[in-house]
Write an enzyme that holds these catalytic residues in place. Structure first.
Site, PDB file in Angstrom:
ATOM      1  N   GLU A 176     -79.428 100.127 -30.616  1.00  0.00           N
ATOM      2  CA  GLU A 176     -79.775 101.125 -29.580  1.00  0.00           C
ATOM      3  C   GLU A 176     -78.689 102.189 -29.453  1.00  0.00           C
ATOM      4  O   GLU A 176     -78.922 103.246 -28.901  1.00  0.00           O
ATOM      5  CB  GLU A 176     -79.904 100.460 -28.194  1.00  0.00           C
ATOM      6  CG  GLU A 176     -80.877  99.343 -28.078  1.00  0.00           C
ATOM      7  CD  GLU A 176     -80.218  97.994 -28.338  1.00  0.00           C
ATOM      8  OE1 GLU A 176     -79.752  97.753 -29.464  1.00  0.00           O
ATOM      9  OE2 GLU A 176     -80.188  97.169 -27.408  1.00  0.00           O
ATOM     10  N   ARG A 177     -77.465 101.857 -29.903  1.00  0.00           N
ATOM     11  CA  ARG A 177     -76.340 102.797 -29.715  1.00  0.00           C
ATOM     12  C   ARG A 177     -76.404 103.963 -30.699  1.00  0.00           C
ATOM     13  O   ARG A 177     -75.953 105.046 -30.389  1.00  0.00           O
ATOM     14  CB  ARG A 177     -74.996 102.093 -29.934  1.00  0.00           C
ATOM     15  CG  ARG A 177     -74.896 100.752 -29.304  1.00  0.00           C
ATOM     16  CD  ARG A 177     -74.446 100.845 -27.846  1.00  0.00           C
ATOM     17  NE  ARG A 177     -74.491  99.536 -27.261  1.00  0.00           N
ATOM     18  CZ  ARG A 177     -75.128  99.250 -26.132  1.00  0.00           C
ATOM     19  NH1 ARG A 177     -75.762 100.182 -25.460  1.00  0.00           N
ATOM     20  NH2 ARG A 177     -75.123  98.022 -25.658  1.00  0.00           N
ATOM     21  N   SER A 226     -73.435  90.376 -33.738  1.00  0.00           N
ATOM     22  CA  SER A 226     -72.425  89.441 -33.240  1.00  0.00           C
ATOM     23  C   SER A 226     -72.888  87.990 -33.447  1.00  0.00           C
ATOM     24  O   SER A 226     -74.094  87.729 -33.557  1.00  0.00           O
ATOM     25  CB  SER A 226     -72.184  89.717 -31.753  1.00  0.00           C
ATOM     26  OG  SER A 226     -73.407  89.611 -31.066  1.00  0.00           O
ATOM     27  N   CYS A 281     -66.618  94.566 -39.283  1.00  0.00           N
ATOM     28  CA  CYS A 281     -66.631  93.106 -39.404  1.00  0.00           C
ATOM     29  C   CYS A 281     -65.642  92.652 -40.471  1.00  0.00           C
ATOM     30  O   CYS A 281     -65.346  91.476 -40.573  1.00  0.00           O
ATOM     31  CB  CYS A 281     -68.026  92.614 -39.738  1.00  0.00           C
ATOM     32  SG  CYS A 281     -68.537  93.103 -41.371  1.00  0.00           S
ATOM     33  N   GLU A 384     -63.224  87.630 -31.089  1.00  0.00           N
ATOM     34  CA  GLU A 384     -63.309  88.832 -31.933  1.00  0.00           C
ATOM     35  C   GLU A 384     -63.116  90.019 -30.988  1.00  0.00           C
ATOM     36  O   GLU A 384     -63.955  90.265 -30.111  1.00  0.00           O
ATOM     37  CB  GLU A 384     -64.691  88.916 -32.597  1.00  0.00           C
ATOM     38  CG  GLU A 384     -64.814  90.131 -33.489  1.00  0.00           C
ATOM     39  CD  GLU A 384     -66.232  90.337 -34.058  1.00  0.00           C
ATOM     40  OE1 GLU A 384     -67.206  90.037 -33.364  1.00  0.00           O
ATOM     41  OE2 GLU A 384     -66.329  90.827 -35.195  1.00  0.00           O
TER      42      GLU A 384
HETATM   43  P1  NAD Z   1     -75.053  92.888 -31.346  1.00  0.00           P
HETATM   44  O1  NAD Z   1     -75.180  91.457 -31.705  1.00  0.00           O
HETATM   45  O2  NAD Z   1     -74.799  93.242 -29.925  1.00  0.00           O
HETATM   46  O3  NAD Z   1     -76.391  93.693 -31.757  1.00  0.00           O
HETATM   47  C1  NAD Z   1     -76.949  93.597 -33.045  1.00  0.00           C
HETATM   48  C2  NAD Z   1     -78.463  93.781 -32.950  1.00  0.00           C
HETATM   49  O4  NAD Z   1     -79.000  92.727 -32.152  1.00  0.00           O
HETATM   50  C3  NAD Z   1     -78.894  95.100 -32.300  1.00  0.00           C
HETATM   51  O5  NAD Z   1     -79.969  95.639 -33.020  1.00  0.00           O
HETATM   52  C4  NAD Z   1     -79.306  94.681 -30.891  1.00  0.00           C
HETATM   53  O6  NAD Z   1     -80.332  95.482 -30.374  1.00  0.00           O
HETATM   54  C5  NAD Z   1     -79.780  93.253 -31.072  1.00  0.00           C
HETATM   55  N1  NAD Z   1     -79.531  92.415 -29.892  1.00  0.00           N
HETATM   56  C6  NAD Z   1     -78.463  92.481 -29.066  1.00  0.00           C
HETATM   57  N2  NAD Z   1     -78.566  91.554 -28.090  1.00  0.00           N
HETATM   58  C7  NAD Z   1     -79.728  90.886 -28.310  1.00  0.00           C
HETATM   59  C8  NAD Z   1     -80.378  89.799 -27.638  1.00  0.00           C
HETATM   60  N3  NAD Z   1     -79.869  89.226 -26.559  1.00  0.00           N
HETATM   61  N4  NAD Z   1     -81.552  89.358 -28.154  1.00  0.00           N
HETATM   62  C9  NAD Z   1     -82.089  89.920 -29.247  1.00  0.00           C
HETATM   63  N5  NAD Z   1     -81.510  90.955 -29.916  1.00  0.00           N
HETATM   64  C10 NAD Z   1     -80.343  91.426 -29.458  1.00  0.00           C
HETATM   65  O7  NAD Z   1     -73.924  93.499 -32.297  1.00  0.00           O
HETATM   66  P2  NAD Z   1     -73.262  94.948 -32.252  1.00  0.00           P
HETATM   67  O8  NAD Z   1     -72.353  95.027 -31.062  1.00  0.00           O
HETATM   68  O9  NAD Z   1     -74.279  95.994 -32.451  1.00  0.00           O
HETATM   69  O10 NAD Z   1     -72.383  94.903 -33.595  1.00  0.00           O
HETATM   70  C11 NAD Z   1     -71.076  94.387 -33.658  1.00  0.00           C
HETATM   71  C12 NAD Z   1     -71.041  92.961 -34.187  1.00  0.00           C
HETATM   72  O11 NAD Z   1     -71.650  92.920 -35.483  1.00  0.00           O
HETATM   73  C13 NAD Z   1     -69.633  92.437 -34.395  1.00  0.00           C
HETATM   74  O12 NAD Z   1     -69.588  91.114 -33.956  1.00  0.00           O
HETATM   75  C14 NAD Z   1     -69.424  92.519 -35.898  1.00  0.00           C
HETATM   76  O13 NAD Z   1     -68.471  91.628 -36.422  1.00  0.00           O
HETATM   77  C15 NAD Z   1     -70.790  92.209 -36.387  1.00  0.00           C
HETATM   78  N6  NAD Z   1     -71.011  92.675 -37.754  1.00  0.00           N
HETATM   79  C16 NAD Z   1     -71.132  91.737 -38.742  1.00  0.00           C
HETATM   80  C17 NAD Z   1     -71.309  92.137 -40.052  1.00  0.00           C
HETATM   81  C18 NAD Z   1     -71.473  91.112 -41.148  1.00  0.00           C
HETATM   82  O14 NAD Z   1     -71.988  91.460 -42.219  1.00  0.00           O
HETATM   83  N7  NAD Z   1     -71.053  89.883 -40.932  1.00  0.00           N
HETATM   84  C19 NAD Z   1     -71.387  93.490 -40.362  1.00  0.00           C
HETATM   85  C20 NAD Z   1     -71.270  94.425 -39.323  1.00  0.00           C
HETATM   86  C21 NAD Z   1     -71.095  94.000 -38.016  1.00  0.00           C
END
Ligand code: NAD
Length: 499
Positions: A176-177, A226, A281, A384
């Site tokens: 969404e961001r 996350s 990440c 993290e």
């Molecule tokens: P996030 O988990 O908040 O959101 C990711 C996605 O999940 C978004 O599309 C969001 O809309 C959805 N989402 C969020 N809360 C939800 C819920 N309660 N129920 C269902 N869907 C939900 O992550 P973020 O803040 O956008 O991204 C940062 C995180 O992503 C960090 O922890 C980072 O380490 C991780 N990351 C991991 C990798 C990897 O390949 N391992 C790569 C990039 C980022």
């Protein structure tokens, strides 16, 4: 106020839920757009349309699908600066970093230009009397991609390129961001020749995600975000019978051996720890110097480098090292964690909490922060942080440094700086982490390898991109065929030509 909607059946649509999320400019704190959040009914409708479109797309031969990838790659290149600018405006990262974000996604599209060779099956002639066996890789149907804010071009491309090249339709639910770049990519791939409905980009929050997880037509879910959400999505997708790969958070350690080139190690740590404001990440968030002498010499080198970092908005030029965090809440959380580190006894060597930039006082900036004498019990070690904060944990020996890395709950990336091949080899062999760097701080594998962490950094058993992505997005079917003309009396096998 600008409104951002979805991309459904080849067209931008407004969305009809009446629910919206604010999209901020993180450098100024201003709301720059309102994003439509999809309902379950909108998701179900888009999935049904995607299922219709997928039939023709799956029947399109792999080379023609690969040609769409070729045209798409060319269009991404042509539009690199436009994509990067739109990305920086919503994410806050610098323009060189934003171009890198697009570039690393483009590299996966480039591998998908060779999709036909990835999709070939196996063949065994004469596996028995008159019997041939062959396997084929077939697309799954409609799949979902759910992506995070921190790489708004790269990760959607990691998901969509192999899924589409394999003959699937995809519903992409971006963060969404940062919704603009995924929508631009959808328009570009349509221009490249992708039939309408094969890629639907739908914006939304938990309601949209849950609708995807519960929709019976969706065959697979590729998630990045996350760890708590990755674990939730993995559980719900699997219990609904879907294939799932869910990549989560990280806490990446870099071990610095006494024989390492400390200037190079310090340069690497500053880039890997503070680049993109630590919102990667694969960022290094823990430095583990071995021995007090190494630690003292490292800190001595880190401080002047950190003090020279230029923090600012992407509009201030390409010499800005990093920009703001993504939201006001992230800024407060990171500052709170810095305070907890100081209160729990770590030595705050450089404190970024009071950083402020004239004209951007409401932006989500946090200055670079360095801790020494961090211990594994502290919150700054356990969590993290996802901000410009580097923690130093001093180890007495290589074994202690390895043990620390191994015991961490996360296992995305790690690195060792050393001049000794034996130590480096031992580390790469033993460490329980998915991606390892040797004198290399951010070991993101190139697009023809695969990307994936271990432990709580990934749920599911295949990696992203490269050969694993084609395995994830296809099902194997194996055919055993018998032709009676090849069989003589009693089942004894003869070649026709030898009769
Ligand atoms: P996030 O988990 O908040 O959101 C990711 C996605 O999940 C978004 O599309 C969001 O809309 C959805 N989402 C969020 N809360 C939800 C819920 N309660 N129920 C269902 N869907 C939900 O992550 P973020 O803040 O956008 O991204 C940062 C995180 O992503 C960090 O922890 C980072 O380490 C991780 N990351 C991991 C990798 C990897 O390949 N391992 C790569 C990039 C980022």
């Amino acid at each position: 106020m600008q409104k951002i909607g979805h991309f459904i059946n080849g067209k931008k649509t407004e969305g009809g839920s009446g629910r919206f999320a604010d999209v901020f400019n993180p450098a100024t704190g201003e709301v720059q757009a309102q994003l439509a959040l999809a309902t379950k009914a909108e998701i179900d409708d888009a999935v049904a349309k995607a299922a219709e479109a997928q039939v023709g797309w799956a029947a399109t031969n792999p080379q023609r699908r690969a040609r769409v990838m070729m045209a798409f790659g060319a269009l991404i290149n042509e539009n690199m600066d436009k994509l990067a600018e739109a990305l920086s405006k919503e994410h806050g990262k610098t323009m060189p970093d934003a171009r890198g974000d697009v570039q690393r996604g483009l590299e996966v599209v480039e591998v998908c230009m060779g999709a036909p060779s990835m999709l070939k099956g196996e063949f065994m002639a004469d596996g028995g009397p008159g019997i041939d066996l062959y396997s084929m890789r077939q697309p799954l149907g409609v799949v979902a991609g759910i992506t995070p804010f921190n790489f708004p071009a790269m990760i959607p491309l990691w998901k969509m390129a192999p899924a589409l090249a394999s003959g699937n339709a995809m519903i992409l639910k971006p963060s969404e961001r940062c919704p603009t770049v995924p929508l631009m990519l959808a328009e570009l791939i349509k221009e490249a020749g992708l039939p309408d409905g094969v890629l639907q980009v739908i914006n939304g929050d938990k309601e949209a995600v849950d609708a995807l997880l519960d929709n019976e037509t969706i065959q697979a879910v590729g998630f990045v975000g996350s760890t708590p959400i990755a674990q939730y999505i993995y559980g719900r997708a699997c219990s609904n019978g879907k294939r799932a790969q869910c990549f989560g958070g990280a806490k990446n350690h870099m071990i610095i051996m006494p024989d390492a080139d400390l200037d190079k190690a310090a340069d690497a740590l500053v880039g890997a720890g503070f680049g993109a404001a630590g919102e990667r990440c694969m960022a290094i968030s823990v430095a583990v110097p071995v021995g007090d002498k190494t630690a003292d010499a490292l800190i001595e080198r880190l401080v002047p480098r950190i003090e020279k970092l230029k923090v600012g908005p992407y509009t201030a030029g390409d010499d800005v090292d990093y920009g703001p965090l993504i939201t006001a809440a992230s800024k407060e959380r990171v500052k709170g964690l810095i305070t907890s580190g100081a209160e729990q006894g770590a030595k705050l060597v450089v404190d970024g909490r009071d950083f402020s930039l004239q004209g951007y006082e409401d932006g989500y900036f946090v200055g670079p922060t360095l801790f020494d004498n961090v211990t594994p019990e502290m919150d700054i070690y356990k969590e993290e942080i996802f901000g410009p904060v580097l923690s130093t944990v001093r180890a007495k020996s290589y074994d202690e440094a390895l043990d620390l890395t191994m015991k961490n709950q996360y296992g995305n990336g790690t690195s060792i700086f050393t001049a000794d091949g034996d130590t480096a080899r031992d580390f790469a062999t033993k460490v329980n982490v998915g991606m390892v760097g040797i004198n290399f701080p951010i070991p993101v594998p190139l697009s023809y390898f695969t990307f994936g962490g271990w432990k709580k950094s990934a749920f599911g058993d295949l990696n992203q991109y490269g050969p694993d992505a084609f395995r994830f997005y296809t099902k194997t079917k194996t055919v055993t065929a018998r032709w009676f003309s090849g069989i003589k009396d009693g089942g004894e096998f003869h070649f026709k030509a030898m009769d």
